[in-house]
Design a protein around this motif. Structure first.
Motif, PDB file in Angstrom:
ATOM      1  N   ARG A 142      94.267  52.889  63.335  1.00 55.57           N
ATOM      2  CA  ARG A 142      94.006  54.324  63.228  1.00 55.57           C
ATOM      3  C   ARG A 142      95.059  55.089  64.025  1.00 55.57           C
ATOM      4  NH1 ARG A 142      88.074  55.442  65.110  1.00 55.57           N
ATOM      5  NH2 ARG A 142      88.567  53.782  66.589  1.00 55.57           N
ATOM      6  N   ALA A 192      97.725  68.682  58.612  1.00 65.95           N
ATOM      7  CA  ALA A 192      96.289  68.657  58.313  1.00 65.95           C
ATOM      8  C   ALA A 192      96.052  68.428  56.829  1.00 65.95           C
ATOM      9  CB  ALA A 192      95.640  69.956  58.766  1.00 65.95           C
ATOM     10  N   CYS A 238      97.114  64.824  55.607  1.00 61.97           N
ATOM     11  CA  CYS A 238      96.313  63.713  56.141  1.00 61.97           C
ATOM     12  C   CYS A 238      94.828  63.866  55.826  1.00 61.97           C
ATOM     13  CB  CYS A 238      96.513  63.594  57.648  1.00 61.97           C
ATOM     14  SG  CYS A 238      98.211  63.213  58.136  1.00 61.97           S
ATOM     15  N   ALA A 239      94.453  64.963  55.183  1.00 57.20           N
ATOM     16  CA  ALA A 239      93.046  65.198  54.858  1.00 57.20           C
ATOM     17  C   ALA A 239      92.525  64.095  53.938  1.00 57.20           C
ATOM     18  CB  ALA A 239      92.888  66.556  54.181  1.00 57.20           C
ATOM     19  N   LEU A 278      90.496  58.729  56.505  1.00 52.90           N
ATOM     20  CA  LEU A 278      89.627  58.570  57.667  1.00 52.90           C
ATOM     21  C   LEU A 278      90.301  57.808  58.807  1.00 52.90           C
ATOM     22  CD1 LEU A 278      86.225  57.759  55.888  1.00 52.90           C
ATOM     23  CD2 LEU A 278      87.101  59.970  56.699  1.00 52.90           C
ATOM     24  N   PHE A 309      93.300  60.953  62.445  1.00 52.34           N
ATOM     25  CA  PHE A 309      92.577  62.066  63.055  1.00 52.34           C
ATOM     26  C   PHE A 309      93.597  63.106  63.490  1.00 52.34           C
ATOM     27  CE2 PHE A 309      90.228  64.524  66.098  1.00 52.34           C
ATOM     28  CZ  PHE A 309      88.894  64.449  65.694  1.00 52.34           C
ATOM     29  N   THR A 310      93.520  64.301  62.914  1.00 52.32           N
ATOM     30  CA  THR A 310      94.451  65.373  63.263  1.00 52.32           C
ATOM     31  C   THR A 310      93.755  66.363  64.182  1.00 52.32           C
ATOM     32  OG1 THR A 310      93.851  66.530  61.213  1.00 52.32           O
ATOM     33  CG2 THR A 310      95.822  65.158  61.169  1.00 52.32           C
ATOM     34  N   LEU A 311      94.352  66.589  65.335  1.00 48.13           N
ATOM     35  CA  LEU A 311      93.812  67.513  66.335  1.00 48.13           C
ATOM     36  C   LEU A 311      94.871  68.556  66.649  1.00 48.13           C
ATOM     37  CD1 LEU A 311      92.003  68.575  68.605  1.00 48.13           C
ATOM     38  CD2 LEU A 311      92.691  66.611  69.996  1.00 48.13           C
ATOM     39  N   LYS A 358      92.439  72.829  57.338  1.00 44.24           N
ATOM     40  CA  LYS A 358      91.363  72.225  58.123  1.00 44.24           C
ATOM     41  C   LYS A 358      91.821  70.885  58.674  1.00 44.24           C
ATOM     42  CE  LYS A 358      86.503  70.813  57.971  1.00 44.24           C
ATOM     43  NZ  LYS A 358      86.217  71.493  59.252  1.00 44.24           N
ATOM     44  N   SER A 359      92.052  70.841  59.974  1.00 43.58           N
ATOM     45  CA  SER A 359      92.346  69.574  60.652  1.00 43.58           C
ATOM     46  C   SER A 359      91.040  68.829  60.906  1.00 43.58           C
ATOM     47  CB  SER A 359      93.054  69.842  61.981  1.00 43.58           C
ATOM     48  OG  SER A 359      94.185  70.670  61.821  1.00 43.58           O
ATOM     49  N   SER A 360      91.143  67.593  61.364  1.00 45.58           N
ATOM     50  CA  SER A 360      89.922  66.883  61.783  1.00 45.58           C
ATOM     51  C   SER A 360      89.227  67.667  62.875  1.00 45.58           C
ATOM     52  CB  SER A 360      90.274  65.476  62.274  1.00 45.58           C
ATOM     53  OG  SER A 360      90.984  64.748  61.293  1.00 45.58           O
ATOM     54  N   LEU A 361      90.016  68.269  63.754  1.00 52.22           N
ATOM     55  CA  LEU A 361      89.495  69.145  64.794  1.00 52.22           C
ATOM     56  C   LEU A 361      90.530  70.222  65.094  1.00 52.22           C
ATOM     57  CD1 LEU A 361      87.332  69.871  66.895  1.00 52.22           C
ATOM     58  CD2 LEU A 361      88.435  68.271  68.476  1.00 52.22           C
TER      59      LEU A 361
END
Length: 273
Positions: free
Chosen positions: A208, A223, A226-227, A230, A233-235, A249-252
């Motif tokens: 990951r 974002a 990579c959407a 899983l 993880f994009t922050l 929309k990023s992962s966060l």
């Protein structure tokens, strides 16, 4: 937030550059001055009196090769300047510097980018609308910018591989987080972060990936590209009111208000990462 990752953090290249630029900055006349914090960086990354191998630093002369029109707001020469200052201030040694040996092919890049977009860019025939959105003007349709763009991607992939070997590595360019699969934006043409993350996952070099983006702008292209994966993880910690106007929309996403100071910013980053 996910559990600790096999490839723990792929910090956006531009953030690396700005941290190291801050360490290397401080010229008064012909005399370089260092703050206490800069001196700590020098001691941390130098070869002196330590058994820990020095951190690899990736650089390529192509990073600053294109010549933009006078007055252009993109600081193309900053990458060469950062590299030279790091050496001049003994923050890094020549033995730490690594250079990508090969540029990625369009076939390689099609892992994350649309073949039509790659063909148009590589043949210097991008349409005017996409050229305008990228921001480099006529220079976008030159071979030197094509090579420069691909060298950044190669540099980030090499940096990630070196980080897996050494625990930490730094690229002096890259972080092209506004590039989308079929277009560029905001001086970003090919997304080095998305490409590197997908490449390492495809090779099973990692399980990951966390992409931690600490730029004032949201990493919208990263974002979007990579959407749905899983394993990535994009922050993004960014200024909510700043570019781009239309956020992805990023992962966060952590959108900060204008005027946030250093203490609040660092506390926020520490809490989410």
């Amino acid at each position: 937030m996910p559990e600790p990752l096999t490839c723990r953090v792929m910090l956006r290249g531009l953030c690396h550059r700005r941290c190291m630029q801050a360490a290397a900055a401080g010229m008064h006349g012909s005399i370089w001055r260092r703050s206490a914090a800069q001196q700590q960086l020098v001691q941390a990354y130098s070869n002196s009196s330590t058994s820990t191998p020095p951190m690899p630093v990736v650089y390529h002369p192509l990073y600053s090769a294109p010549q933009l029109a006078p007055g252009h707001r993109f600081p193309m020469q900053v990458f060469r300047c950062i590299y030279e200052r790091l050496l001049q201030q003994n923050i890094i040694q020549p033995t730490q510097v690594r250079m990508p040996e090969h540029l990625p092919s369009d076939r390689d890049l099609s892992l994350v980018h649309c073949p039509e977009y790659l063909a148009a860019f590589s043949s210097c025939s991008l349409d005017e609308q996409r050229v305008r959105r990228i921001g480099f003007g006529p220079t976008t349709r030159t071979q030197i910018l094509v090579d420069r763009t691909k060298s950044e991607v190669a540099g980030t992939l090499l940096t990630a591989r070196l980080a897996l070997q050494h625990g930490l590595a730094c690229n002096t360019a890259g972080g092209t987080h506004h590039a989308f699969a079929d277009s560029g934006s905001g001086f970003c043409i090919l997304n080095d972060l998305a490409y590197t993350a997908h490449t390492l996952l495809q090779e099973r070099a990692v399980e990951r990936v966390l992409i931690l983006d600490l730029d004032v702008h949201q990493g919208d292209g990263t974002a979007a590209m990579c959407a749905g994966n899983l394993d990535i993880f994009t922050l993004s910690v960014h200024a909510e009111s700043n570019f781009p106007a239309r956020k992805q929309k990023s992962s966060l996403d952590i959108g900060l208000q204008d005027g946030v100071g250093d203490k609040e910013y660092l506390t926020t980053v520490a809490q989410v990462s």
